[in-house]
Design a protein around this motif. Structure first.
Motif, short mmCIF file in Angstrom:
data_model
loop_
_atom_site.label_atom_id
_atom_site.label_comp_id
_atom_site.label_asym_id
_atom_site.label_seq_id
_atom_site.Cartn_x
_atom_site.Cartn_y
_atom_site.Cartn_z
N LEU A 137 9.39 -7.33 -34.24
CA LEU A 137 9.57 -7.23 -35.51
C LEU A 137 8.37 -7.10 -36.44
CD1 LEU A 137 11.47 -7.84 -37.85
CD2 LEU A 137 10.98 -10.14 -37.74
N LEU A 192 13.83 -6.21 -43.61
CA LEU A 192 12.64 -6.96 -42.86
C LEU A 192 12.47 -8.39 -43.26
CD1 LEU A 192 10.35 -3.68 -42.63
CD2 LEU A 192 11.39 -5.20 -40.57
N ALA A 232 14.81 -10.65 -42.14
CA ALA A 232 14.34 -11.08 -40.50
C ALA A 232 13.26 -11.97 -40.47
CB ALA A 232 14.05 -9.89 -39.87
N LEU A 271 14.50 -15.57 -40.71
CA LEU A 271 15.02 -16.18 -39.26
C LEU A 271 13.76 -16.29 -38.35
CD1 LEU A 271 17.35 -16.50 -37.39
CD2 LEU A 271 17.20 -14.12 -37.06
N ALA A 272 12.79 -15.58 -38.59
CA ALA A 272 11.60 -15.65 -37.65
C ALA A 272 10.80 -17.15 -37.87
CB ALA A 272 10.37 -14.55 -37.78
#
Length: 403
Positions: free
Chosen positions: A27, A178, A181, A184-185
């Motif tokens: 990512l 992004l 995401a 979530l990371a």
């Protein structure tokens, strides 16, 4: 102070964490390459030169290298989770800056912040993967550390190119996705176990330095020529690749602009996976030879305006790029002790990204002064010679090793 892993029964299992960290690594690298297909769009919208374009690329690498120098060994002292969580938060700030960017100055700032975040994350994630490496598969972390950067670069460029060509809001949608995401990371990092015990010297580790333990220098410095050859090639493709496709080959489709980067990096990722069980010395030699051959074919394609030769040359060079990444980072994994991993990966990444950036900046300046075609021809020729020299160095070094 974070509790020891044994006191965290509800943390993610190590096997799940290994996969999750690998995904976050991909990512981060996807986020770093996503702006590459957008450079042509920004250039059209804001009317800036090729020199400015490569300066925007270079400021990212500047932030990354400074981060590697200052923060590269920090997770060896304070733990992996705090450094990684901070890097993700900083990356989120960069993505917000991309979302609101309305001119080159904000673009510069976004790339600088992104560089700092990526530098902090890369060494931490690389070391975490080694910490979590399953005992029955000792080479797995080295393989993933070789695949994650190249596959992430490929996915980011291709995905962004597709969004530019087919989706609305080309300069905003990719960064919004992004950013989601990254949220979530953060949740994954909050649930993962700590894999590195705290130890004294955290503040002292912030002093910029590049150190390779004496016992590792012979093997480590033998990697330098191939690191320079392969990452200089990557820098060319990420900074000027889409411009070369549009300006020299007439391929103005934005998806193709992203595909230029993907051909190199995606082929590299696949090669890393396929060669994961081969001896490192053979991979190093093969990588250097393939880089030189691929560049020679690409050079012929640029000279003759042949798209087919350009594609073939990129695929061959991409194979060399992947082989070089596998051999380089696999060697770092093999030779380093746990307390040395963060700093040693930092040194490897600094060398790689200096090679990644400085030639690309020089190419941007040359493009403004001498034109895109002449610059591409000279750059490809120089890299072909460096790759050939790397092959010679590796052959000489191998012959000197006692059997």
């Amino acid at each position: 102070m974070l509790p020891a892993p044994a006191a965290l029964p509800r943390r993610l299992p190590h096997a799940v964490t290994f996969v999750a960290i690998a995904a976050i690594f991909v990512l981060f690298m996807a986020a770093s390459s996503a702006p590459s297909p957008l450079y042509v769009v920004y250039q059209q919208n804001w009317d800036f030169s090729a020199t400015t374009l490569t300066a925007v690329f270079a400021v990212y690498v500047l932030g990354l290298i400074v981060s590697l120098l200052v923060l590269g060994a920090l997770s060896d002292h304070v733990g992996r989770r705090p450094v990684l969580a901070s890097a993700i938060a900083l990356e989120a700030v960069a993505l917000v800056l991309f979302l609101v960017a309305g001119d080159v100055s904000v673009l510069f700032l976004a790339r600088l912040v992104q560089g700092v975040a990526t530098g902090a994350a890369m060494t931490t994630m690389a070391a975490t993967l080694v910490d979590l490496n399953p005992p029955h598969r000792p080479a797995r972390a080295g393989v993933v550390n070789g695949i994650a950067p190249t596959s992430g670069l490929a996915l980011g460029a291709l995905g962004c190119g597709a969004l530019i060509q087919f989706a609305p809001s080309p300069t905003h949608l990719v960064f919004a996705l992004l950013l989601g995401a990254m949220v979530l990371a953060v949740a994954i990092v909050a649930a993962m176990p700590e894999t590195s015990a705290r130890r004294p010297g955290g503040l002292r580790s912030l002093l910029p330095r590049l150190g390779v333990p004496a016992r590792l220098r012979t093997e480590f410095f033998a990697l330098v020529p191939i690191l320079i050859a392969s990452w200089s090639l990557g820098g060319l493709y990420l900074s000027l690749g889409p411009s070369v496709a549009a300006g020299l080959f007439g391929l103005t489709n934005h998806l193709i602009g992203g595909l230029v980067v993907t051909l190199l990096c995606g082929t590299g990722a696949m090669t890393t996976f396929l060669l994961r069980n081969r001896p490192v010395q053979k991979i190093l030699r093969a990588g250097a030879a393939l880089l030189a051959t691929g560049l020679a074919v690409t050079l012929a394609g640029i000279s003759g305006g042949s798209v087919a030769l350009g594609i073939v040359g990129t695929l061959v060079a991409g194979t060399g790029f992947g082989a070089s990444a596998l051999a380089g980072f696999g060697t770092v994994v093999r030779i380093s002790a746990p307390a040395e991993r963060g700093e040693l990966f930092a040194v490897a990444y600094v060398i790689s990204y200096v090679a990644f950036s400085l030639p690309a900046v020089a190419a941007g300046l040359a493009t403004t002064a001498f034109g895109l075609r002449s610059t591409a021809l000279v750059y490809a020729t120089a890299l072909m010679l460096i790759a050939a020299a790397a092959l010679v160095v590796e052959q000489v070094r191998t012959r000197r090793i006692p059997s």
